[in-house]
Design an enzyme around this catalytic site. Structure first.
Site, PDB file in Angstrom:
ATOM      1  N   TYR A 323     -16.828  23.101  20.259  1.00 47.23           N
ATOM      2  CA  TYR A 323     -15.717  22.448  20.964  1.00 47.23           C
ATOM      3  C   TYR A 323     -14.767  21.864  19.919  1.00 47.23           C
ATOM      4  CZ  TYR A 323     -19.432  22.379  24.519  1.00 47.23           C
ATOM      5  OH  TYR A 323     -20.466  22.702  25.349  1.00 47.23           O
ATOM      6  N   CYS A 425     -17.027  11.858  25.251  1.00 44.89           N
ATOM      7  CA  CYS A 425     -16.095  10.951  25.942  1.00 44.89           C
ATOM      8  C   CYS A 425     -16.652  10.582  27.316  1.00 44.89           C
ATOM      9  CB  CYS A 425     -14.713  11.579  26.064  1.00 44.89           C
ATOM     10  SG  CYS A 425     -14.750  13.192  26.835  1.00 44.89           S
TER      11      CYS A 425
HETATM   12  N1  SAH Z   1     -13.307  18.277  18.476  1.00 43.50           N
HETATM   13  C1  SAH Z   1     -11.938  18.402  18.892  1.00 43.50           C
HETATM   14  C2  SAH Z   1     -11.761  18.696  20.389  1.00 43.50           C
HETATM   15  C3  SAH Z   1     -12.601  17.927  21.364  1.00 43.50           C
HETATM   16  S1  SAH Z   1     -12.090  17.995  23.047  1.00 43.50           S
HETATM   17  C4  SAH Z   1     -11.145  17.183  18.494  1.00 43.50           C
HETATM   18  O1  SAH Z   1     -11.719  16.156  18.188  1.00 43.50           O
HETATM   19  O2  SAH Z   1      -9.914  17.255  18.484  1.00 43.50           O
HETATM   20  C5  SAH Z   1     -13.055  19.245  23.720  1.00 43.50           C
HETATM   21  C6  SAH Z   1     -12.580  20.639  23.409  1.00 43.50           C
HETATM   22  O3  SAH Z   1     -13.496  21.546  24.006  1.00 43.50           O
HETATM   23  C7  SAH Z   1     -11.208  21.004  23.956  1.00 43.50           C
HETATM   24  O4  SAH Z   1     -10.431  21.510  22.908  1.00 43.50           O
HETATM   25  C8  SAH Z   1     -11.510  22.088  25.005  1.00 43.50           C
HETATM   26  O5  SAH Z   1     -10.487  23.056  25.075  1.00 43.50           O
HETATM   27  C9  SAH Z   1     -12.790  22.672  24.497  1.00 43.50           C
HETATM   28  N2  SAH Z   1     -13.691  23.313  25.475  1.00 43.50           N
HETATM   29  C10 SAH Z   1     -13.864  23.040  26.776  1.00 43.50           C
HETATM   30  N3  SAH Z   1     -14.864  23.762  27.291  1.00 43.50           N
HETATM   31  C11 SAH Z   1     -15.370  24.523  26.287  1.00 43.50           C
HETATM   32  C12 SAH Z   1     -16.435  25.473  26.193  1.00 43.50           C
HETATM   33  N4  SAH Z   1     -17.181  25.782  27.234  1.00 43.50           N
HETATM   34  N5  SAH Z   1     -16.671  26.036  24.995  1.00 43.50           N
HETATM   35  C13 SAH Z   1     -15.928  25.728  23.909  1.00 43.50           C
HETATM   36  N6  SAH Z   1     -14.897  24.837  23.952  1.00 43.50           N
HETATM   37  C14 SAH Z   1     -14.624  24.252  25.115  1.00 43.50           C
END
Ligand code: SAH
Length: 469
Positions: A323, A425
């Site tokens: 993520y 979160c």
């Molecule tokens: N670590 C990053 C983003 C965290 S937010 C930071 O700190 O900026 C969570 C992220 O997970 C988002 O970018 C969203 O698009 C992504 N996401 C949501 N569901 C997901 C999934 N099933 N697999 C991979 N990424 C996902």
């Protein structure tokens, strides 16, 4: 079942508010029943009227605050009760922090089954206002036909006009003034959710705190913005304007952004710098309208610093960052690790992540588009077929509120990294997932709450699991 308690619908009663719920109401007990009371704060003694009764809990409307909580303060925003975005604004900041830390601890105990929570002191913010680098204002029409921009009232979709949210930057007002004047001058309509008609749905504004670069993206219920050059000419006058774009969303849903974005002036992205505490290196990030980027840059730096500490890297490690968004955490990890792999579902974010690696001269980070719960298990199985065991020294996860998929947790357990850093979160889904991981060979070693969403009930949690008992 209403007769099991000594109170009926529409009756009034007095209760002390002891807690705040996930849905932002004050919570208190009356005759063994739990009641949820909107707008009541921890510490208030209130008179309330029952609106709904269930077997063990009920809802009540706040009628009068008989004794205000000693921790009530004058909220900085005049609209805070109507808006509902800042549920805790009337509570002193100190108490807000206390509430969040307790809530996370309780969830880890109750849902996660952790008796001892190795909780470190919550990381608060010195100036807990004007911290948001991103605003998404819905645009609509009021009863008199005027175009308004503001915030949805409570959990409704009625717009409360307010162009200057106190969590956001003052420049938001200038952008909204320019957009609304442009709409009025050219008779461009605002979207109406009920009929599905009208053109402009939302105004998305993002600002790089370090670079002062500003991005404006108009979300349209349509494909064309008449006289767009006139709007661009106005927006360009605002200092820092770097990117103006249109996003097309013709679907009648609550999802704000559509899939397609067209840049109509400047770059398709803005850049921001992230500096870690202790004078560690600064990295520059490019951010597209569709990409996730933490909304509180001041607290973000503290959160990433913590995640990096918890990862405990020496330079020799292979790390997965699941993520990963635009690679924010991944690139900091990459400076201390041998190799980092990032996984993210939004293709534009991965494009940003790859650009960000290049921008910062980082060559040991590789990114994959897809679902974490598919990419990692597939990688694991592919390695297994080749007679190898997929290896990671550290795995970092930072999922959205719904937490991690079970299939992903099982793969993480099978890969058996030395440490798992879980950034969350939502402490309820965090607790649920940590329980699964700790049923395996892991133990919860460190937990710390970071207040990235001051004035609201939300927060971030950074936790570290270590293998071995
Ligand atoms: N670590 C990053 C983003 C965290 S937010 C930071 O700190 O900026 C969570 C992220 O997970 C988002 O970018 C969203 O698009 C992504 N996401 C949501 N569901 C997901 C999934 N099933 N697999 C991979 N990424 C996902």
């Amino acid at each position: 079942m209403e007769d099991s308690v000594n109170i009926k619908k529409n009756e009034e009663f007095v209760l002390r508010i002891k807690d705040m719920g996930a849905a932002e109401e004050g919570i208190g007990k009356y005759e063994g029943m739990t009641f949820f009371v909107k707008d009541a704060l921890i510490g208030d003694l209130v008179r309330a009227r029952v609106t709904k009764l269930k077997r063990t809990y009920g809802y009540a409307r706040l009628m009068e605050i008989l004794e205000p909580s000693p921790d009530r303060v004058d909220p900085p925003c005049a609209f805070h009760r109507q808006c509902g975005g800042c549920q805790l604004q009337a509570l002193s900041y100190e108490k807000q922090l206390e509430f969040k830390q307790k809530k996370v601890e309780n969830n880890l105990r109750r849902i996660g089954g952790f008796e001892q929570v190795p909780m470190e002191a919550i990381v608060g913010m010195e100036q807990p206002c004007r911290y948001r680098n991103k605003a998404q204002y819905p645009v609509g029409t009021d009863a008199d036909g005027n175009i308004v921009a503001g915030f949805y009232a409570g959990r409704t979709h009625q717009i409360i006009p307010n162009r200057d949210c106190v969590l956001g930057l003052p420049v938001n007002r200038h952008v909204l003034d320019a957009v609304i004047e442009f709409m009025e001058r050219n008779h461009i309509s605002a979207y109406d959710e009920k009929t599905g008609r009208g053109l402009i749905r939302h105004v998305l504004i993002r600002c790089g705190f370090a670079t002062k670069e500003i991005m404006v993206c108009l979300i349209l219920n349509g494909r064309k913005l008449p006289r767009q050059e006139e709007l661009v000419a106005e927006l360009k006058k605002i200092e820092g304007m770097t990117s103006v774009s249109l996003n097309f969303n013709e679907k009648q849903t609550n999802v704000i952004l559509g899939e397609e974005t067209e840049t109509i002036w400047g770059q398709g992205y803005i850049t921001d710098d992230v500096r870690l505490p202790d004078g560690r290196k600064t990295l520059a990030y490019r951010i597209s309208p569709q990409s996730f980027y933490q909304v509180n840059p001041v607290q973000m730096e503290k959160l990433y610093g913590l995640a990096l500490d918890y990862a405990g890297l020496s330079g020799a490690e292979t790390v997965w960052d699941l993520y990963c968004g635009i690679g924010t955490i991944s690139l900091f990890l990459a400076q201390k690790a041998k190799q980092v792999y990032g996984v993210e579902i939004v293709p534009q974010a991965i494009e940003d992540a790859r650009q960000n690696a290049r921008l910062n001269g980082i060559e040991n980070a590789e990114f994959f588009v897809g679902k974490a719960e598919e990419i990692l298990p597939e990688f694991y199985e592919k390695e297994a077929r080749a007679g190898r065991k997929a290896h990671a020294d550290v795995i970092v996860v930072d999922p959205p509120r719904k937490g991690c998929d079970r299939r992903l947790l099982d793969t993480i357990l099978a890969m058996a990294p030395d440490r798992i850093v879980y950034v969350s979160c939502d402490s309820a889904t965090l607790a649920r997932d940590l329980k699964v991981l700790c049923a395996g060979e892991y133990r919860l070693a460190r937990v710390r709450v970071v207040d990235n969403f001051c004035q609201t009930v939300h927060c971030e949690v950074c936790s570290c699991l270590e293998r071995g008992n």
